[in-house]
Write a protein that holds these residues in place. Structure first.
Motif, mmCIF file in Angstrom:
data_model
loop_
_atom_site.group_PDB
_atom_site.id
_atom_site.type_symbol
_atom_site.label_atom_id
_atom_site.label_comp_id
_atom_site.label_asym_id
_atom_site.label_seq_id
_atom_site.Cartn_x
_atom_site.Cartn_y
_atom_site.Cartn_z
ATOM 1 N N ASN A 1 0.849 -1.430 0.078
ATOM 2 C CA ASN A 1 0.040 0.067 -0.177
ATOM 3 C C ASN A 1 0.894 1.291 0.087
ATOM 4 O O ASN A 1 0.601 2.331 -0.647
ATOM 5 N N GLN A 2 2.047 1.366 0.744
ATOM 6 C CA GLN A 2 2.657 2.477 0.843
ATOM 7 C C GLN A 2 3.288 2.744 -0.713
ATOM 8 O O GLN A 2 3.459 3.750 -1.168
ATOM 9 N N SER B 1 0.914 4.076 -2.906
ATOM 10 C CA SER B 1 0.686 5.568 -2.558
ATOM 11 C C SER B 1 1.693 6.467 -3.114
ATOM 12 O O SER B 1 1.409 7.760 -3.300
ATOM 13 N N GLU B 2 2.931 5.932 -3.157
ATOM 14 C CA GLU B 2 4.105 6.659 -3.695
ATOM 15 C C GLU B 2 4.034 7.014 -5.151
ATOM 16 O O GLU B 2 4.784 7.974 -5.701
#
Length: 202
Positions: free
Chosen positions: A139-140, A143-144
């Motif tokens: 998820n990170q 998101s980036e």
């Protein structure tokens, strides 16, 4: 005298022998650092650095948090259109995400392979000071701006009941080669989170 000479020669041969460091038996890096034929990877800080002297098509090294960054300067002068970069979960949490952000900002074609082995194996197997699961990491990365991100694991059944976000999917590690062949054709920054526990910790 002849026997003594042979003994000296044998001792010299033994003392000149070299044994290079290698991955532990059962180490996730034995699989995760492989790239498809025709591709190259870049090393960074961690056990995966040893892949540069193995038959892994892995080149170079950089400081912690600079994984894959040399490719930003190299790509305009290279006939290669894509690069893989190896990155450990400890380094990712320390500063490796900065390298990924830099790759996104520069617009290079690169696939980050983040090994989630749940240990700082390079310095003795300490726990990674990171309150993240592999799915949190996926998820990170999304998101980036990393697209797509594949979670590769030896236990895909563990994620059957979990809802994967758009542009993410779960695969068995046996699919790693085919996934990499697909990702190297996608422009921009793509990602693989490779989950397999450190063999020494198991």
């Amino acid at each position: 005298a002849k026997e003594r000479s042979m003994q000296v020669q044998t001792i010299q041969q033994l003392t000149e022998a070299e044994r290079q460091p290698w991955f532990c038996s059962g180490c996730p890096h034995n699989t995760s650092t492989k790239v498809p034929e025709g591709s190259r990877a870049m090393a960074g800080i961690g056990c995966h650095f040893m892949s540069i002297w193995m038959d892994r098509s892995t080149v170079g090294f950089t400081q912690m948090g600079g994984e894959g960054v040399p490719w930003v300067g190299q790509q305009p002068f290279s006939t290669d259109k894509h690069m893989f970069a190896n990155l450990g979960d400890g380094t990712y949490f320390h500063s490796g995400l900065l390298a990924i952000r830099q790759a996104i900002a520069s617009g290079v074609n690169i696939t980050y392979k983040v090994l989630y082995n749940d240990a700082v194996a390079m310095t003795g197997g300490q726990p990674v000071e990171m309150p993240m699961t592999p799915l949190d990491m996926v998820n990170q990365l999304l998101s980036e701006g990393v697209r797509p991100v594949h979670l590769v694991t030896d236990q895909p059944e563990h994620y059957k009941s979990m809802r994967m976000p758009p542009n993410a999917s779960v695969h068995h590690r046996d699919e790693l080669d085919s996934l990499q062949r697909t990702l190297r054709e996608i422009p921009g920054v793509t990602g693989i989170v490779y989950e397999q526990t450190c063999a020494a910790e198991l």
